[in-house]
Write an enzyme that holds these catalytic residues in place. Sequence first.
Site, short mmCIF file in Angstrom:
data_model
loop_
_atom_site.label_atom_id
_atom_site.label_comp_id
_atom_site.label_asym_id
_atom_site.label_seq_id
_atom_site.Cartn_x
_atom_site.Cartn_y
_atom_site.Cartn_z
N HIS A 1 90.24 95.79 -4.02
CA HIS A 1 90.15 94.61 -3.53
C HIS A 1 89.39 93.45 -4.68
CE1 HIS A 1 89.43 91.92 0.56
NE2 HIS A 1 89.78 91.39 -0.75
N ILE A 2 90.01 93.29 -5.67
CA ILE A 2 89.80 92.44 -6.73
C ILE A 2 90.55 91.15 -6.89
CG2 ILE A 2 88.40 94.34 -7.94
CD1 ILE A 2 91.02 94.48 -9.99
N ALA B 1 96.90 90.98 0.15
CA ALA B 1 96.23 89.95 1.38
C ALA B 1 95.28 90.66 2.14
CB ALA B 1 97.33 89.59 2.15
N GLU C 1 87.31 99.35 3.91
CA GLU C 1 87.22 99.34 2.64
C GLU C 1 85.70 99.84 2.22
OE1 GLU C 1 88.08 95.49 1.18
OE2 GLU C 1 90.07 95.83 1.36
N ALA D 1 90.54 88.25 -6.20
CA ALA D 1 89.53 87.11 -6.30
C ALA D 1 88.69 87.18 -7.44
CB ALA D 1 88.77 86.79 -5.14
N ARG E 1 99.38 79.23 0.97
CA ARG E 1 98.76 78.74 -0.26
C ARG E 1 99.13 79.73 -1.14
NH1 ARG E 1 93.25 76.99 2.34
NH2 ARG E 1 93.44 79.32 2.96
N ASP F 1 108.11 83.05 7.53
CA ASP F 1 106.80 82.60 8.10
C ASP F 1 107.45 81.45 9.04
OD1 ASP F 1 104.49 80.93 8.63
OD2 ASP F 1 103.88 80.88 6.29
N ASP G 1 95.82 96.08 -3.16
CA ASP G 1 94.55 95.69 -3.38
C ASP G 1 93.76 95.66 -2.24
OD1 ASP G 1 92.79 94.33 -5.25
OD2 ASP G 1 92.98 92.48 -4.03
P1 NAD Z 1 97.10 80.66 4.09
O1 NAD Z 1 96.41 80.39 5.64
O2 NAD Z 1 97.36 79.45 3.38
O3 NAD Z 1 98.59 81.07 4.40
C1 NAD Z 1 98.87 82.23 5.29
C2 NAD Z 1 100.51 81.91 5.73
O4 NAD Z 1 100.79 82.98 6.55
C3 NAD Z 1 100.57 80.82 6.75
O5 NAD Z 1 101.58 79.89 6.00
C4 NAD Z 1 100.87 81.09 8.04
O6 NAD Z 1 101.65 80.27 8.45
C5 NAD Z 1 101.42 82.47 7.71
N1 NAD Z 1 101.58 83.46 8.91
C6 NAD Z 1 100.62 83.64 9.90
N2 NAD Z 1 100.99 84.44 10.58
C7 NAD Z 1 102.14 85.01 10.29
C8 NAD Z 1 103.00 85.93 10.81
N3 NAD Z 1 102.79 86.57 11.96
N4 NAD Z 1 104.22 86.12 10.21
C9 NAD Z 1 104.59 85.17 9.00
N5 NAD Z 1 103.78 84.49 8.55
C10 NAD Z 1 102.53 84.26 9.02
O7 NAD Z 1 96.31 81.73 3.49
P2 NAD Z 1 96.23 82.14 1.64
O8 NAD Z 1 95.08 81.31 1.23
O9 NAD Z 1 97.65 81.87 1.30
O10 NAD Z 1 95.86 83.62 1.69
C11 NAD Z 1 96.79 84.73 2.19
C12 NAD Z 1 96.11 86.14 2.42
O11 NAD Z 1 95.73 86.60 1.31
C13 NAD Z 1 95.11 85.99 3.48
O12 NAD Z 1 95.10 87.14 3.95
C14 NAD Z 1 93.83 85.97 2.42
O13 NAD Z 1 92.64 86.57 3.34
C15 NAD Z 1 94.28 86.81 1.54
N6 NAD Z 1 93.73 86.90 -0.01
C16 NAD Z 1 93.29 87.94 -0.53
C17 NAD Z 1 92.43 87.93 -1.66
C18 NAD Z 1 91.75 89.17 -2.36
O14 NAD Z 1 90.82 89.24 -2.82
N7 NAD Z 1 92.98 90.11 -2.44
C19 NAD Z 1 91.95 86.72 -2.34
C20 NAD Z 1 92.34 85.67 -1.62
C21 NAD Z 1 93.05 85.64 -0.35
#
Ligand code: NAD
Length: 528
Positions: A282-283, A233, A263, A285, A153, A173, A258
């Site tokens: 870690h901001i 991430a 943490e 979101a 996403r 991916d 981030d």
């Molecule tokens: P998502 O599940 O939609 O997408 C993750 C993608 O990673 C998937 O398409 C999956 O196929 C791929 N993937 C999994 N294992 C893999 C690998 N070994 N190699 C390559 N690709 C791989 O998740 P998202 O909503 O896009 O979120 C992505 C990341 O961002 C997550 O870790 C989430 O926790 C993090 N996040 C962080 C914050 C923040 O505050 N910094 C906020 C929201 C999300």
Amino acid sequence: MTIHRVLVTDSLAESGLEILRAAPDIDLDYRAGLKGEELLREIARSDALITRSGTAVTEKLVGAGNRLRVVGRAGVGLDNVDVDACTARGILVINAPTANIMSATEHTMAMLLSLCRNIPEADASVKRGEWIRSKFMGTELNGKVLGIIGLGRIGTRVTVRARAFGMRVIAYDPYVADTVYERVSAEKVSLDQLLAQADVITVHTPLTDETRGMIGAKEIAKTRDGVVFVNCARGGIFEEQALADALNSGKAAGAAIDVYADEPPGKANPLVSAKNIVLSPHIGANTIEAQDRVAVQTAEMVIEALRGSIFVSAVNLPFEGTAEAETAPLINLAEKLGLFTAQVITGAVTRTAIELWGIEDRLTKILSIAALKGLLTPILSTSVNFVNAEQIADQRGIAISSTTHPTPRDYNNLITFRASTEHEEFCISGTVFSEKNQRIVSVNDFRVEFEPKGNMIYAINRDVPGVVGKVGTLLGDREINIADYNLARTSTKGKAMAIITVDEPLDLETLNFLRSYREMEQVRQVKL
Ligand code: NAD
């Protein structure tokens, strides 16, 4: 109207509270910061609990919630929720996983741009009273190659934004279809190709066994000199020491981070003192919009769940994702097949089987669980729901099997549910004609067509003249209105089955009177 009490124990955005206050069947108790004995006392009176990260939803807390059916985590992470304890008690755990994806996407771009144009240092310098323009030489994104690891996403959204900045996007991916790359115009590459070609590498995967430490010294050695890294991430996807070494040696030109393995990171974390790095706490979101969306989504889903919907983003439903509303009539029908069975079969069910014709494979699990839920609900005192039905069936030694046939049989779609005890097998089939048009089309050997709804009498009798008249007269004499009288016969066994829909349930005396007829072999009351 059933009133559901919702206890909120963390501060929640006003937009979410408004939704809870406006719902006529919700009694909101907003008690941000509630803890200890008082929390245990209040949870015992609540049907749902909504928290952020401030309340530890432990086994003890869940255990005290006699009425508790739903836990809503207004956010994504579930570190503070004992999901297993909730599952064991049939409590649905809901979170809001999509509420912050746009904020995290924008934060990734913000961090990358800050790094490329030295914004944090330039800002601090001006505030110190300096004016040293030559010190802050930046780099453009335009024309650079962005390597995205994880095209989910956030990864896809970052792709679209980076392309708008004139970047060429390559992505790795292994778990997404080629169409996803095509849709956002990202080039599909291997991890090694990505490492070798990218000017900027950003990770957007979850933290899993596979992605933990995915970018370490070995991988960094394969990158271009002057590469830039971004992690918005999860902490731990980069090996932090290896990343700090690359920055300090000049191998990497910069990093924007981030998230951290631990943490808060603390002074000892090598990233905190590394060169050319922009850090945030870690901001990703943390935006007003994301917090609003989290509150709204959580409030809406908790209300939906309390009203009986399973089309919510629950993390502990035993099937994948949320089911779409179009599948609701099929799910509801499967549940009714189980419910009907439970009310006519005698003895302990040891085996169930569901057979589907003309229904997508992906619905097998949910339909099978729906039928089990229907089967178990009338006989158990604990609440049976989509979360725990399978687990309860397993505990009760009920073997479950399912078969699917892609081609339809007789009807566009058909669900057959079989339940067996040591002595008998009961089999019932139904179909959905349109959203509000469900029909039971066979019961054991009898072909029928009736709507699975309301109060019914299920009667099996010897196929001799006069039975219908006798039943009609008896019910008429007792002023019981018959809404529908369905009759079916088997040519082979000389038996007839009647499904009689009545306006109100029969009292025991009337039921026993019916049972006393010589011709009657079985009379059961069914309520659907
Ligand atoms: P998502 O599940 O939609 O997408 C993750 C993608 O990673 C998937 O398409 C999956 O196929 C791929 N993937 C999994 N294992 C893999 C690998 N070994 N190699 C390559 N690709 C791989 O998740 P998202 O909503 O896009 O979120 C992505 C990341 O961002 C997550 O870790 C989430 O926790 C993090 N996040 C962080 C914050 C923040 O505050 N910094 C906020 C929201 C999300």
